[in-house]
Design a protein around this motif. Sequence first.
Motif, short mmCIF file in Angstrom:
data_model
loop_
_atom_site.label_atom_id
_atom_site.label_comp_id
_atom_site.label_asym_id
_atom_site.label_seq_id
_atom_site.Cartn_x
_atom_site.Cartn_y
_atom_site.Cartn_z
N LEU B 97 31.37 43.81 53.95
CA LEU B 97 31.68 42.42 54.29
C LEU B 97 32.86 41.97 53.43
N ALA B 98 34.05 41.99 54.04
CA ALA B 98 35.27 41.71 53.28
C ALA B 98 35.80 40.33 53.64
N GLY B 99 35.91 39.49 52.64
CA GLY B 99 36.38 38.12 52.86
C GLY B 99 37.69 37.86 52.13
N THR B 100 38.56 37.13 52.78
CA THR B 100 39.83 36.74 52.18
C THR B 100 39.63 35.46 51.39
N VAL B 101 40.07 35.47 50.15
CA VAL B 101 40.03 34.24 49.35
C VAL B 101 41.33 34.12 48.57
N SER B 102 41.92 32.96 48.62
CA SER B 102 43.20 32.71 47.97
C SER B 102 43.01 32.40 46.50
N ALA B 127 33.41 42.70 49.60
CA ALA B 127 34.78 43.04 49.24
C ALA B 127 35.62 41.77 49.28
N TRP B 128 36.59 41.69 48.37
CA TRP B 128 37.45 40.52 48.25
C TRP B 128 38.88 40.89 48.63
N ASN B 129 39.39 40.30 49.69
CA ASN B 129 40.80 40.44 50.02
C ASN B 129 41.56 39.33 49.31
N VAL B 130 42.31 39.72 48.30
CA VAL B 130 43.01 38.75 47.45
C VAL B 130 44.33 38.34 48.11
N VAL B 131 44.51 37.07 48.37
CA VAL B 131 45.79 36.59 48.89
C VAL B 131 46.24 35.40 48.05
N ARG B 211 25.36 41.22 36.91
CA ARG B 211 26.46 42.07 37.40
C ARG B 211 26.23 42.48 38.86
N PRO B 212 27.29 42.41 39.67
CA PRO B 212 27.15 42.77 41.08
C PRO B 212 26.61 44.19 41.26
N VAL B 213 25.94 44.41 42.37
CA VAL B 213 25.35 45.71 42.69
C VAL B 213 26.40 46.82 42.61
N GLN B 214 27.60 46.53 43.12
CA GLN B 214 28.67 47.53 43.09
C GLN B 214 29.42 47.56 41.75
N GLY B 215 28.96 46.83 40.77
CA GLY B 215 29.75 46.70 39.54
C GLY B 215 30.80 45.62 39.78
N HIS B 216 31.79 45.96 40.55
CA HIS B 216 32.73 44.97 41.09
C HIS B 216 32.71 45.09 42.61
N PRO B 217 32.63 43.97 43.31
CA PRO B 217 32.93 44.04 44.74
C PRO B 217 34.30 44.72 44.93
N VAL B 218 34.47 45.40 46.04
CA VAL B 218 35.73 46.11 46.31
C VAL B 218 36.88 45.10 46.39
N VAL B 219 38.01 45.44 45.75
CA VAL B 219 39.17 44.52 45.75
C VAL B 219 40.25 45.03 46.71
N ILE B 220 40.59 44.17 47.65
CA ILE B 220 41.57 44.49 48.70
C ILE B 220 42.80 43.63 48.50
#
Lengths: 451, 451
Positions: B97-102, B127-131, B211-220
């Motif tokens: 589940l990848a979301g875009t957040v500015s 997952a975090w899509n960094v914009v 701490r998140p299950v994945q350690g860090h959510p995936v960074v996009i």
Amino acid sequence: MTKVKQEMKLGAFFMIPGHHVAAWRHPKAEAHHVMTFDFIKRLAQTAERGKFDMIFLADGYAVRAKNQKVLEQTVNTLFEPFTLLSALSAVTKHVGLAGTVSTTYNEPFNVARKFASLDHLSTGRAAWNVVTSNTEAEARNFNQDHHLLHSKRYERAEEFVDVVTKLWDSWEDEALVFDKESSQFADSSKIHSVNHKGEWFSVEGPLNVSRPVQGHPVVIQAGSSEAGKELAARTAEVIFTAWQTLEEAQAFYADVKGRMAKYGRSPDELKIMPGVFPVIGRTEEEAEEDKVLLAELIPEEAGISLLSGMISVDLSDYPMDGPLPDLLELDQVNGGKSRFKLLKDLADREGLTIRKLYQWIAGARGHREIKGTPEQIADQMQEWFENEAADGFNIMPPYLPGGLDDFVDQVIPVLQQRGLFRTEYTGSTLRENLGLKRPANTLINKVKETI
Amino acid sequence: MTKVKQEMKLGAFFMIPGHHVAAWRHPKAEAHHVMTFDFIKRLAQTAERGKFDMIFLADGYAVRAKNQKVLEQTVNTLFEPFTLLSALSAVTKHVGLAGTVSTTYNEPFNVARKFASLDHLSTGRAAWNVVTSNTEAEARNFNQDHHLLHSKRYERAEEFVDVVTKLWDSWEDEALVFDKESSQFADSSKIHSVNHKGEWFSVEGPLNVSRPVQGHPVVIQAGSSEAGKELAARTAEVIFTAWQTLEEAQAFYADVKGRMAKYGRSPDELKIMPGVFPVIGRTEEEAEEDKVLLAELIPEEAGISLLSGMISVDLSDYPMDGPLPDLLELDQVNGGKSRFKLLKDLADREGLTIRKLYQWIAGARGHREIKGTPEQIADQMQEWFENEAADGFNIMPPYLPGGLDDFVDQVIPVLQQRGLFRTEYTGSTLRENLGLKRPANTLINKVKETI
């Protein structure tokens, strides 16, 4: 009295794994599930089985513990309300979803949008509990050394709620057309800029979400200070408040409802729902035993820290079985004024020791404790409900899942038998279940400004 | 080559009701369901049936339309990604589940918390899509007259990602103890303050989520500017990018992966997933017909507006069947640089009219269009995948649900037969499915500061 008037409104206030500071240590609490969605999903479905109007989530923007020892002994991890309520919207059908969001550490565009989105996701079940935040620890997570003064926080909150309301109204109800042939997805004459320019915010709009299903998600407030009451009378649809005695609750009820006329609102447009902390037993003795068990499970440092935070004094160097030291005057306190006053009055009146005071505050946290058999619990709710002290209650289970299961399985049926609570959901939205009108669009009939 | 290396990664990029500007007018698009959760739930379950690595949501903080006419003809209402992804987490089991957040219109504490919360809700699929956001309209919804300069936005983004990462690490993996007997809920020696003080942010921490299950959510990340590439090489785990030709894509792939060594990272720690816009037919002719149909459905004003926005010129007064006017130089453009360059080069090279250019950009929006039978679609993906141009793709269905259904039912089986894509999920988290390592805690082995 109409039928609607005769039924109380109920919120299920989830604090995971329970409201009591020692909840997680209770033998029947599932403390290890604090970050498990399936556990909270089960609680939500229990609340819906009980026909609760809504699930209510508090929130804060920092760990609550103020020192190492308390960080060790208390629960300082929780789901963020928006993500949790959104997930719960997918596994429930009727129960409302009320989330706390602070106006101090957010921007109106983001908040308007998230509640509009949650309201669409849940087809009309979103509610916003507006708070202003009141701890220094939160400020330090948001680039500040100190938190805003009480009066400034309320100024900001008032403007914040106005901007959010305008953004919800920036699309009229009939704005979406979906006409593939004429190439008209939306009627742009029904989409409006907001063009807000105020002391705190400049927001052009429109929102990028169409008008919420409920028009506006239900607006809940909790403040009982002068500023809080005035803001509530003008904008709140539900008040979540804390009172110990029938008389206090009646006075508050009359006061706030009496302020509404000057804003063109009728008293029915606001539901006052004090918190209650139910300690339920098959017998009175069993309820008392559960209460004593929880009191004994309170780690001393956690109890002292909780009390210290509420009265703005560090009590860690005072004898636990001695009296409170001298406290500040009310007007010197920045935040949490109502809890401060409650504890100060109680200490003055009854001369409780520090230990007794923290045991007293560690469960209901300033809300009303109601204890006894299911019938006795129902009696205490009925008394307030029938005497203009409350339109309903926000139920704060001491520990979970047991405290909620017991309420739903034992107390709700008594309330239903007495005709005091619904046996089926009748509305299709939270607003309808609460008996609140769908709000008119505040931007229509003003000069329309379109983008 | 290992087995893992041989399988491509796939994202399902949902733009509701489709990526093409005219998607909503397509006879098979369910335009009226744009705000219907059950519709999007069905799409998510289709993506999961297709074994996609993740659902990917773009985002923006303003309506996209820049004038009345375009507001009328295009889709300007959408779900906010966090609320939507959280709801989808409750009705799916495997898909990421990848979301875009500015990073421009949010605060790190809030963003760290929401992704941590989503990661717990979904047991490791966030997952975090960094914009950094790049429109003036968005700035005007957040108290600004103009948006930040490109370089300032990247400075802020870089610090923002650092703070968020530290907050995710503020609880060690083993911090939660749940020991009722000894009254130890957490091991406080494993919970750390962050004490960040930088140019843009001061954040004390710790986070109030473990701490998140994945350690860090995936960074996009998505940027392909110089600043964007450097930030990605240092911090990204997935890059979502846009390339037209194999050569360009290969050059970018080699460039970014080559920058990683200086940050102590191996090329495998970053998956490059260009967007592709698949136009699928049972025959080549059928695919071409669908493409032509969509081009004809583009409302002229919407096409011009889309193109105008991407090249920073208002084209509404130019003849549609004539050439572009002179454009700015690349270094004068503040935001959307890669799309600007793509269109400028294309116009220079092929001398397309304004109409042809907007038809060209209205579907894939600068991403690669792949058209043809399911086998031809698979061929085009395979070519890039096997020639170091891509580790996978972000699939952008032209319209929904048809474009996704066709991809899952017709293209995925071809990829699977060729051994290019999984037939079952093998990881228990998004990170595992993507073949990414669980990150070490960045705060451990530094001087530990506890609260």
